[in-house]
Scaffold this active site. Sequence first.
Site, PDB file in Angstrom:
ATOM      1  N   TYR A 110       6.677  -9.832   7.072  1.00 13.36           N
ATOM      2  CA  TYR A 110       6.553  -8.386   7.251  1.00 13.36           C
ATOM      3  C   TYR A 110       7.110  -7.994   8.612  1.00 13.36           C
ATOM      4  O   TYR A 110       7.061  -8.779   9.559  1.00 13.36           O
ATOM      5  CB  TYR A 110       5.076  -7.955   7.235  1.00 13.36           C
ATOM      6  CG  TYR A 110       4.472  -7.829   5.859  1.00 13.36           C
ATOM      7  CD1 TYR A 110       4.570  -6.633   5.156  1.00 13.36           C
ATOM      8  CD2 TYR A 110       3.778  -8.891   5.287  1.00 13.36           C
ATOM      9  CE1 TYR A 110       3.995  -6.508   3.895  1.00 13.36           C
ATOM     10  CE2 TYR A 110       3.199  -8.765   4.017  1.00 13.36           C
ATOM     11  CZ  TYR A 110       3.319  -7.565   3.335  1.00 13.36           C
ATOM     12  OH  TYR A 110       2.755  -7.432   2.101  1.00 13.36           O
ATOM     13  N   ASP A 152       0.817  -1.211   0.000  1.00 14.95           N
ATOM     14  CA  ASP A 152       0.000   0.000   0.000  1.00 14.95           C
ATOM     15  C   ASP A 152       0.854   1.266   0.000  1.00 14.95           C
ATOM     16  O   ASP A 152       2.049   1.218   0.297  1.00 14.95           O
ATOM     17  CB  ASP A 152      -0.904   0.016   1.242  1.00 14.95           C
ATOM     18  CG  ASP A 152      -1.948  -1.080   1.175  1.00 14.95           C
ATOM     19  OD1 ASP A 152      -2.373  -1.433   0.057  1.00 14.95           O
ATOM     20  OD2 ASP A 152      -2.326  -1.598   2.245  1.00 14.95           O
TER      21      ASP A 152
END
Lengths: 255, 255
Positions: free
Chosen positions: B111, B53
């Site tokens: 992540y 994003d």
Amino acid sequence: MRNFKMTLQYEGTRFKGWQKQENTDNTIQGKMEALLFRMTGQRVEVQGSGRTDAGVHAFGQVANFHADTKMSAEEIMRYMNDYLPEDIAVISIKEVAERFHSRLNARGKTYCYRVLNTQVPHVFDRRYVHVVGEELDIDAMKSAAEYLVGTHDFKAFTSNKRSRKSTVRTIETIRIEKVESASMELLGVQDEIRFWYSGNGFLYHMVRIMTGTLLEVGMHKRRPEEVAEVLASMCRENAGELVPAKGLTLMEVRY
Amino acid sequence: MRNFKMTLQYEGTRFKGWQKQENTDNTIQGKMEALLFRMTGQRVEVQGSGRTDAGVHAFGQVANFHADTKMSAEEIMRYMNDYLPEDIAVISIKEVAERFHSRLNARGKTYCYRVLNTQVPHVFDRRYVHVVGEELDIDAMKSAAEYLVGTHDFKAFTSNKRSRKSTVRTIETIRIEKVESASMELLGVQDEIRFWYSGNGFLYHMVRIMTGTLLEVGMHKRRPEEVAEVLASMCRENAGELVPAKGLTLMEVRY
């Protein structure tokens, strides 16, 4: 007049160094003084522990200023952090004795120079590290650093040729460490080497010229013993290259 | 057609995310494809392992592309790094089998979400960390994280309400670590907490909503056991806040 001692952090990238200049307000000292004028209505002089050059960062710069104010130290810190740009921060502030002087009372400083030893481009810390592609012999650099520790005339390690002041300084320790981090291991591509220098004071460009010289030893362009000869020569031309400002951070000032 | 697999790093700060858009070229995929068009004269599609994003960083994003070229992988990498902006870098590239697909063949991803637990402003990593002033109970967050590990329907942990695709995912590990660093110790003011998530895939906003929920547990706004109830509820409103993009980095894609 009350006297306040502050610890400051800044990213030096977009500033023309610590010391205020007549033709630009883009200095750390200039920004601080403009803000204190706005806060107090007084012309306040902010005295740093020393200058940092254009592009050099500070993790723990110390400065003090005298002002007539009824605000508490906490209120001043909050006010300043509300108005300072995001690349400067006051991380602590306290009222001190009127005679305290951040430069004259400093007993020692620690600088850190960060080198990223990699062949590939580096994105994340690109504003804070100097990238060196050549392989570096850390043991050779450690041997070379030992010649710099102690009290010496560092005339060969400063760019300031005209000054008639003493160029004798004492370096207490030089530590060269290879940094291991989980994220680096994950991709196995980047080695960071940090050069930590602690001493009673440093001449103009001294840390960056010492680092440049040690890196040449690390690349086997010089033998470690040559560093002793460079020191003895008192001649800037014999020392190594001046490495870029962006790798350098003033970490701590001791009192 | 040759097929090339690249590992990419980027700082997401100024980009509108990975995926190319019609109304802006300010996306990572858009930048890469424009550059490959310039290099090859062909319309090349760069397939990422997944979208990141706007504002999210990548330490090890993987992408592949097919192209007719006589250049070697090394030459392509050098060309791309010469022309890419300094906040995107190709850190490795190799030719792979024609059927390799960076998204379809991905077995897992890792992540990392970085939180700086501090009361004072932070200068250096300000683009990469989310600052939380409240005290955080790490043990409580670790207990809460255990409820998320495993195969679950993570519908409560995604912002994507309309999708009719499966929201079942498997999280292999969540590791919450307090980072100790010499520079932090030196001033004793900053604690960094890193949340590492490894799994077979992650839904839209999933890592940031999980982190927001764990942080609320760390602040004692929720009990660790509540996380199991949130999962079971399948309802986004029961989960915690979406934390800012800038703290998130895609570390690794596994094949």
